[in-house]
Design an enzyme around this catalytic site. Structure first.
Site, PDB file in Angstrom:
ATOM      1  N   ASP A   1      42.549  29.137  46.388  1.00  0.00           N
ATOM      2  CA  ASP A   1      43.825  29.560  45.833  1.00  0.00           C
ATOM      3  C   ASP A   1      43.527  30.099  44.435  1.00  0.00           C
ATOM      4  O   ASP A   1      42.488  29.787  43.850  1.00  0.00           O
ATOM      5  CB  ASP A   1      44.763  28.354  45.774  1.00  0.00           C
ATOM      6  CG  ASP A   1      45.998  28.601  44.941  1.00  0.00           C
ATOM      7  OD1 ASP A   1      46.707  29.589  45.202  1.00  0.00           O
ATOM      8  OD2 ASP A   1      46.246  27.808  44.009  1.00  0.00           O
TER       9      ASP A   1
ATOM     10  N   ASP B   1      46.257  30.727  41.419  1.00  0.00           N
ATOM     11  CA  ASP B   1      47.009  30.183  40.292  1.00  0.00           C
ATOM     12  C   ASP B   1      46.883  28.666  40.222  1.00  0.00           C
ATOM     13  O   ASP B   1      47.148  27.961  41.206  1.00  0.00           O
ATOM     14  CB  ASP B   1      48.478  30.571  40.402  1.00  0.00           C
ATOM     15  CG  ASP B   1      48.678  32.072  40.300  1.00  0.00           C
ATOM     16  OD1 ASP B   1      49.255  32.520  39.307  1.00  0.00           O
ATOM     17  OD2 ASP B   1      48.248  32.801  41.214  1.00  0.00           O
TER      18      ASP B   1
END
Length: 244
Positions: free
Chosen positions: A32, A34
């Site tokens: 991922d 953020d």
């Protein structure tokens, strides 16, 4: 999981995994973006440019905790509040606010040295994932594209997303689909993949892999992950999965 969580060392918890693992047991690592690979939630920082950070951040936090059932709608709501943000504002966020989380470069380097491909899947935006792809030598990315106005408002965000060939929004299910498709394209099993994330929308892809890693994550994600890095950098994974 088949075993209770145990703390290997302060801030590093494992459950349900073999005692001895090597990066060479795997062929792909999926990150991922953020709050996992990088230190910020990009949508929140972009919103700051138009004085909407508090409103957007509240929606982001609820979505990451899994308190909003419809992630796509939550993202559309947040992006709508970005109308009028300029490309220069996006560049400022990238240059002044976005930082790689501790250990990111070291972990990516170790994975590539062990022969793994690297996938970046994000509910964030291509403006940032493209730059990180080039910066870190990432092999594959999937993320959302912000619509930029032409004409009188040239260079400003419209508050909408652009549909892409694969679909409209990269949510948890799209992260899962992209991970499985990448595994199929590489001719590997999903159990030969590692997935790292921090929010509820990372759980679908994490559930498919041979090793799921929560990084400074929300409680629900920590509970379900095989490895939880609760203190220190991303490269603490190398304490669990030896590089060689």
């Amino acid at each position: 999981m088949t075993s209770s969580p145990r703390e290997l060392s302060p801030g590093l918890v494992v459950q349900g995994i073999a005692s001895s693992m090597s990066l060479k047991d795997f062929k792909l690592i999926a990150f991922d973006m953020d709050s996992t690979l990088i230190n910020i939630e990009c949508v929140d920082e972009i919103a700051d440019a138009v004085g909407m950070k508090a409103e957007v951040a509240a929606i982001t936090e609820a979505a990451m905790r899994g308190e909003i059932a419809d992630y796509k709608e939550s993202l559309r709501r947040r992006v709508a509040l970005l109308r009028g943000v300029t490309v220069a504002d996006l560049e400022q966020v990238y240059v002044e606010r976005l930082r790689l989380n501790a250990g990111a470069e070291e972990l990516v380097r170790a994975c590539k040295a062990a022969g793994l491909k690297v996938l970046l899947v994000s509910g964030g935006f291509t403006f940032f994932t493209d730059r990180l792809r080039d910066r870190l030598g990432i092999d594959f990315t999937r993320s959302n594209m912000l619509e930029i106005a032409s004409g009188a408002n040239c260079g400003e965000l419209t508050g909408r997303l652009v549909d892409q060939p694969w679909g409209d929004i990269c949510d948890g299910e799209e992260k899962r689909r992209m991970l499985l498709q990448t595994c199929a394209d590489l001719g590997i099993s999903p159990k030969q993949a590692i997935a790292m994330g921090d929010g509820a929308n990372d759980l679908p892809m994490m559930s498919e892999t041979g090793l799921s890693v929560a990084y400074h994550a929300k409680p629900r994600v920590r509970e379900q992950a095989m490895v939880a890095i609760n203190a220190g950098g991303l490269d603490r994974l190398l304490e669990v999965v030896r590089p060689g």
